[in-house]
Design a protein around this motif. Structure first.
Motif, PDB file in Angstrom:
ATOM      1  N   ASP A  12     -35.660 -23.010  43.291  1.00 34.42           N
ATOM      2  CA  ASP A  12     -35.108 -23.763  42.158  1.00 34.42           C
ATOM      3  C   ASP A  12     -34.610 -22.793  41.090  1.00 34.42           C
ATOM      4  OD1 ASP A  12     -35.877 -26.228  43.358  1.00 34.42           O
ATOM      5  OD2 ASP A  12     -37.920 -25.878  42.669  1.00 34.42           O
ATOM      6  N   SER A  13     -35.319 -21.677  40.930  1.00 34.57           N
ATOM      7  CA  SER A  13     -34.905 -20.680  39.944  1.00 34.57           C
ATOM      8  C   SER A  13     -33.601 -20.006  40.365  1.00 34.57           C
ATOM      9  CB  SER A  13     -35.999 -19.627  39.765  1.00 34.57           C
ATOM     10  OG  SER A  13     -37.145 -20.234  39.203  1.00 34.57           O
ATOM     11  N   THR A  14     -33.525 -19.655  41.653  1.00 32.92           N
ATOM     12  CA  THR A  14     -32.268 -19.067  42.140  1.00 32.92           C
ATOM     13  C   THR A  14     -31.130 -20.072  41.977  1.00 32.92           C
ATOM     14  OG1 THR A  14     -33.434 -17.696  43.742  1.00 32.92           O
ATOM     15  CG2 THR A  14     -31.098 -18.035  44.130  1.00 32.92           C
ATOM     16  N   ALA A  15     -31.393 -21.335  42.340  1.00 31.31           N
ATOM     17  CA  ALA A  15     -30.350 -22.362  42.245  1.00 31.31           C
ATOM     18  C   ALA A  15     -29.871 -22.505  40.800  1.00 31.31           C
ATOM     19  CB  ALA A  15     -30.876 -23.696  42.778  1.00 31.31           C
ATOM     20  N   ALA A  16     -30.810 -22.456  39.846  1.00 33.99           N
ATOM     21  CA  ALA A  16     -30.443 -22.572  38.433  1.00 33.99           C
ATOM     22  C   ALA A  16     -29.540 -21.407  38.034  1.00 33.99           C
ATOM     23  CB  ALA A  16     -31.707 -22.600  37.562  1.00 33.99           C
ATOM     24  N   ALA A  17     -29.867 -20.216  38.507  1.00 35.92           N
ATOM     25  CA  ALA A  17     -29.046 -19.040  38.184  1.00 35.92           C
ATOM     26  C   ALA A  17     -27.654 -19.181  38.782  1.00 35.92           C
ATOM     27  CB  ALA A  17     -29.724 -17.769  38.695  1.00 35.92           C
ATOM     28  N   LEU A  18     -27.583 -19.672  40.024  1.00 35.55           N
ATOM     29  CA  LEU A  18     -26.276 -19.825  40.678  1.00 35.55           C
ATOM     30  C   LEU A  18     -25.421 -20.851  39.954  1.00 35.55           C
ATOM     31  CD1 LEU A  18     -27.356 -19.708  44.456  1.00 35.55           C
ATOM     32  CD2 LEU A  18     -26.427 -17.837  43.059  1.00 35.55           C
ATOM     33  N   ASP A  19     -26.048 -21.935  39.488  1.00 32.42           N
ATOM     34  CA  ASP A  19     -25.309 -22.956  38.727  1.00 32.42           C
ATOM     35  C   ASP A  19     -24.730 -22.355  37.443  1.00 32.42           C
ATOM     36  OD1 ASP A  19     -25.840 -24.853  40.627  1.00 32.42           O
ATOM     37  OD2 ASP A  19     -27.493 -25.800  39.525  1.00 32.42           O
ATOM     38  N   THR A  20     -25.554 -21.555  36.774  1.00 32.56           N
ATOM     39  CA  THR A  20     -25.106 -20.911  35.541  1.00 32.56           C
ATOM     40  C   THR A  20     -23.918 -19.994  35.801  1.00 32.56           C
ATOM     41  OG1 THR A  20     -27.324 -21.001  34.606  1.00 32.56           O
ATOM     42  CG2 THR A  20     -25.816 -19.371  33.656  1.00 32.56           C
ATOM     43  N   LEU A  21     -24.014 -19.221  36.875  1.00 30.28           N
ATOM     44  CA  LEU A  21     -22.926 -18.290  37.209  1.00 30.28           C
ATOM     45  C   LEU A  21     -21.653 -19.068  37.560  1.00 30.28           C
ATOM     46  CD1 LEU A  21     -24.919 -15.618  39.262  1.00 30.28           C
ATOM     47  CD2 LEU A  21     -23.972 -15.369  36.955  1.00 30.28           C
ATOM     48  N   ALA A  22     -21.816 -20.175  38.285  1.00 26.03           N
ATOM     49  CA  ALA A  22     -20.644 -20.985  38.647  1.00 26.03           C
ATOM     50  C   ALA A  22     -19.994 -21.549  37.387  1.00 26.03           C
ATOM     51  CB  ALA A  22     -21.065 -22.109  39.595  1.00 26.03           C
ATOM     52  N   ALA A  23     -20.830 -22.058  36.477  1.00 29.10           N
ATOM     53  CA  ALA A  23     -20.310 -22.621  35.219  1.00 29.10           C
ATOM     54  C   ALA A  23     -19.606 -21.549  34.393  1.00 29.10           C
ATOM     55  CB  ALA A  23     -21.457 -23.239  34.415  1.00 29.10           C
ATOM     56  N   ALA A  24     -20.045 -20.301  34.561  1.00 27.14           N
ATOM     57  CA  ALA A  24     -19.432 -19.201  33.814  1.00 27.14           C
ATOM     58  C   ALA A  24     -18.153 -18.707  34.493  1.00 27.14           C
ATOM     59  CB  ALA A  24     -20.428 -18.051  33.682  1.00 27.14           C
ATOM     60  N   GLY A  25     -17.788 -19.322  35.615  1.00 27.99           N
ATOM     61  CA  GLY A  25     -16.537 -18.977  36.285  1.00 27.99           C
ATOM     62  C   GLY A  25     -16.568 -17.650  37.030  1.00 27.99           C
ATOM     63  N   ILE A  26     -17.749 -17.276  37.503  1.00 31.60           N
ATOM     64  CA  ILE A  26     -17.886 -16.016  38.241  1.00 31.60           C
ATOM     65  C   ILE A  26     -17.052 -16.105  39.529  1.00 31.60           C
ATOM     66  CG2 ILE A  26     -19.889 -16.564  39.732  1.00 31.60           C
ATOM     67  CD1 ILE A  26     -20.256 -13.667  37.521  1.00 31.60           C
ATOM     68  N   PRO A  27     -16.348 -15.036  39.921  1.00 32.58           N
ATOM     69  CA  PRO A  27     -15.501 -15.150  41.124  1.00 32.58           C
ATOM     70  C   PRO A  27     -16.331 -15.181  42.411  1.00 32.58           C
ATOM     71  CG  PRO A  27     -15.401 -12.924  40.245  1.00 32.58           C
ATOM     72  CD  PRO A  27     -16.199 -13.727  39.263  1.00 32.58           C
ATOM     73  N   ASP A  28     -15.709 -15.739  43.465  1.00 29.00           N
ATOM     74  CA  ASP A  28     -16.392 -15.857  44.765  1.00 29.00           C
ATOM     75  C   ASP A  28     -16.834 -14.520  45.328  1.00 29.00           C
ATOM     76  OD1 ASP A  28     -16.279 -18.556  44.905  1.00 29.00           O
ATOM     77  OD2 ASP A  28     -14.662 -18.659  46.386  1.00 29.00           O
ATOM     78  N   ASP A  29     -16.105 -13.447  44.998  1.00 25.14           N
ATOM     79  CA  ASP A  29     -16.457 -12.154  45.596  1.00 25.14           C
ATOM     80  C   ASP A  29     -17.427 -11.339  44.739  1.00 25.14           C
ATOM     81  OD1 ASP A  29     -14.786 -11.414  43.553  1.00 25.14           O
ATOM     82  OD2 ASP A  29     -13.619  -9.985  44.753  1.00 25.14           O
ATOM     83  N   ALA A  30     -17.927 -11.934  43.659  1.00 24.66           N
ATOM     84  CA  ALA A  30     -18.913 -11.212  42.829  1.00 24.66           C
ATOM     85  C   ALA A  30     -20.105 -10.847  43.705  1.00 24.66           C
ATOM     86  CB  ALA A  30     -19.358 -12.084  41.666  1.00 24.66           C
ATOM     87  N   LYS A  31     -20.697  -9.696  43.405  1.00 27.06           N
ATOM     88  CA  LYS A  31     -21.893  -9.267  44.120  1.00 27.06           C
ATOM     89  C   LYS A  31     -23.107  -9.682  43.297  1.00 27.06           C
ATOM     90  CE  LYS A  31     -19.608  -5.316  46.345  1.00 27.06           C
ATOM     91  NZ  LYS A  31     -19.621  -3.845  46.557  1.00 27.06           N
ATOM     92  N   ILE A  32     -23.964 -10.527  43.889  1.00 27.94           N
ATOM     93  CA  ILE A  32     -25.130 -11.061  43.185  1.00 27.94           C
ATOM     94  C   ILE A  32     -26.384 -10.412  43.761  1.00 27.94           C
ATOM     95  CG2 ILE A  32     -26.316 -13.178  42.463  1.00 27.94           C
ATOM     96  CD1 ILE A  32     -23.307 -13.137  41.745  1.00 27.94           C
ATOM     97  N   LEU A  33     -27.141  -9.731  42.911  1.00 32.72           N
ATOM     98  CA  LEU A  33     -28.372  -9.051  43.346  1.00 32.72           C
ATOM     99  C   LEU A  33     -29.552  -9.831  42.782  1.00 32.72           C
ATOM    100  CD1 LEU A  33     -26.169  -6.890  43.769  1.00 32.72           C
ATOM    101  CD2 LEU A  33     -27.763  -5.188  42.861  1.00 32.72           C
ATOM    102  N   ILE A  34     -30.300 -10.511  43.631  1.00 28.25           N
ATOM    103  CA  ILE A  34     -31.414 -11.340  43.157  1.00 28.25           C
ATOM    104  C   ILE A  34     -32.710 -10.555  43.317  1.00 28.25           C
ATOM    105  CG2 ILE A  34     -32.612 -13.543  43.426  1.00 28.25           C
ATOM    106  CD1 ILE A  34     -29.982 -14.645  44.632  1.00 28.25           C
ATOM    107  N   HIS A  35     -33.407 -10.369  42.205  1.00 27.04           N
ATOM    108  CA  HIS A  35     -34.577  -9.476  42.203  1.00 27.04           C
ATOM    109  C   HIS A  35     -35.807 -10.168  41.621  1.00 27.04           C
ATOM    110  CE1 HIS A  35     -36.650  -5.662  42.280  1.00 27.04           C
ATOM    111  NE2 HIS A  35     -36.984  -5.764  41.004  1.00 27.04           N
ATOM    112  N   ASP A  36     -36.954  -9.964  42.270  1.00 32.50           N
ATOM    113  CA  ASP A  36     -38.225 -10.457  41.731  1.00 32.50           C
ATOM    114  C   ASP A  36     -38.673  -9.561  40.589  1.00 32.50           C
ATOM    115  OD1 ASP A  36     -38.581 -12.507  43.541  1.00 32.50           O
ATOM    116  OD2 ASP A  36     -39.664 -11.253  44.981  1.00 32.50           O
ATOM    117  N   ALA A  37     -38.891 -10.154  39.424  1.00 36.71           N
ATOM    118  CA  ALA A  37     -39.333  -9.363  38.270  1.00 36.71           C
ATOM    119  C   ALA A  37     -40.635  -8.624  38.556  1.00 36.71           C
ATOM    120  CB  ALA A  37     -39.510 -10.269  37.050  1.00 36.71           C
ATOM    121  N   VAL A  38     -41.450  -9.168  39.457  1.00 35.84           N
ATOM    122  CA  VAL A  38     -42.752  -8.539  39.731  1.00 35.84           C
ATOM    123  C   VAL A  38     -42.660  -7.399  40.752  1.00 35.84           C
ATOM    124  CG1 VAL A  38     -44.162 -10.452  38.957  1.00 35.84           C
ATOM    125  CG2 VAL A  38     -43.328 -10.410  41.319  1.00 35.84           C
ATOM    126  N   ARG A  39     -41.438  -6.929  41.001  1.00 38.60           N
ATOM    127  CA  ARG A  39     -41.255  -5.673  41.755  1.00 38.60           C
ATOM    128  C   ARG A  39     -40.649  -4.665  40.781  1.00 38.60           C
ATOM    129  NH1 ARG A  39     -41.953  -6.187  47.337  1.00 38.60           N
ATOM    130  NH2 ARG A  39     -41.674  -8.286  48.145  1.00 38.60           N
TER     131      ARG A  39
END
Lengths: 281, 281
Positions: free
Chosen positions: B104-131
């Motif tokens: 759900d957290s990843t999905a929320a981030a993806l929605d935000t990025l989509a709303a911000a008009g991020i391009p399809d080829d953007a590189k998204i690095l998803i990282h656990d804060a506890v690493r």
């Protein structure tokens, strides 16, 4: 093979079936190619004690283990023999030469046990010498598991998601992601009724393509109808593989040696009571 | 959602396609049920610095990362906001609220990025804060892997044999033992071209039975034709899951903070040169 005590066949084989002997096989034959080649890892000291001694003592101190077999390579034989003499371990019956690969070492131990007339229902606990901090609860759990199963392995639930990979050109890519609750990291001891591990090794020996790195796998692959039970391991039951593991090992040794002596005494008492209860069954 | 800087759409979306934005999503929304409930693990300090700051800085300090999105839960939002302000991070564009589960957290981030008009080829690095101790080489490797693949994950080869299990009554038993060279422990960041992770999440969202604990698995299961490349992780890129992990984390923090400053400067110079070379391509 060096017989250290000519009475193994008697001590092991002469007991009544209901109290099957419990034999620990401590594998200390690895050459440690990922370690310092001039200083075999079995002999490196952590907490002031050679790694191989920690492992032997784990079984020496478990009241339910009757006999210990140590498997070495010729390079460390005399060093290990001296250590065992100096430390005065009373359960080490024999020190045998291992083979080129891990499975060859296990096979050598099984041959020795067969020659000694060990009964089919003996409980065999095969342990990597480079896992010096195995918990008594894991050893006890292995012995108990063999009352219900013919094979068991100590393992630790993976906290990381496990990825199964395959090669795509020169890159590894993810093939599948198993459900995390069903992924474990194998530790040792891996334990078997003697007839079971012996049969699995006989079947594997006739397959020239099979080079398992793990005794459990020999049973899983060659005796698929024999379920192998998972026994709880611990994070501290780590395998010392490279020099980088030594600081972590020192840290664990320190924790163990620093434990409250009263707490230790209570734990020992508890183990003795459990053992007594087992004998009364 | 708190907009911290109204220009994300511009900075991220307005670049030419050949230099796709590189966006790090730092997931700090976990409640840490296996941790101290009164002291959220993202905020625990190791080496004198909160864990979440270590993770943000890993991406703040990578010259190729253009933007950072931090996902929090309401309980830690104000604490994380204050930390980000105090530390003066310049790439954190937005702090958003996560959901009940990791996906759900990843999905929320993806929605935000989509709303911000991020391009399809953007590189998204998803990282656990506890690493907190992810290596720069793993971040760089993730960014590079996305030139050849649409998905990649940092992972560390398993030194232990992995066992896949199944339930037999109330006991876990071994189902299979995969070949060790093809077993990896997933770490993060897990990286994706934006269109790929977005599509995988859309497909997963329509499956009510799917609750992955891992972003890679969403791609593996829903876009099986998109290979996910393995990027080299490290033993030190550990996930801080329980209080027992804190001493190990302190030890790693000490090692990192004790590194020779000259060596560090050389490493930084090397990274800058690599970056410059990348820009000249």
């Amino acid at each position: 093979m060096t017989e250290r005590d000519s009475d193994i066949p008697e001590t092991a084989a002469a007991r009544p079936a209901q109290t099957a002997p419990v034999v620990a096989v401590v594998l200390a034959a690895g050459f440690g190619t990922r370690f310092d080649p001039d200083n075999p890892k079995q002999l490196v000291s952590v907490g002031g004690k050679p790694i191989v001694c920690w492992s032997i003592e784990a079984f020496e101190h478990c009241g339910r283990v009757s006999d210990i077999v140590v498997v070495v390579n010729p390079k460390v034989r005399s060093a290990v023999e001296s250590l065992i003499d100096d430390m005065g371990y009373t359960k080490v019956r024999v020190i045998i030469d291992g083979g080129a690969e891990r499975v060859d070492s296990t096979a050598a131990a099984l041959d020795t046990l067969a020659a000694a007339g060990i009964p089919d229902d003996a409980k065999i606990l095969i342990h990597d010498a480079v896992r010096p901090f195995v918990e008594q609860s894991s050893i006890e759990g292995s012995i108990d598991a063999l009352d219900q199963f013919t094979a068991a392995t100590v393992a630790y639930a993976s906290t990381d998601t496990v990825l199964l990979t395959e090669d795509l050109g020169d890159v590894k890519v993810v093939k599948s992601v198993p459900d995390r609750p069903n992924t474990f990291r194998a530790q040792t001891p891996q334990s078997f009724r003697f007839a079971t591990i012996r049969r699995a090794y006989e079947l594997a020996a006739s397959d020239p393509d099979f080079h398992p790195t793990d005794d459990t796998r020999v049973v899983v692959d060659y005796l698929p109808d024999e379920p192998v039970a998972i026994v709880s391991g611990s994070e501290t039951n780590l395998k010392i593989t490279t020099l980088e593991d030594v600081p972590t090992a020192e840290h664990i040794a320190e924790e163990i040696q620093g434990r409250d002596p009263k707490e230790e005494a209570r734990a020992r008492m508890h183990a003795l009571l459990a053992q007594a209860a087992g004998q009364m069954r």
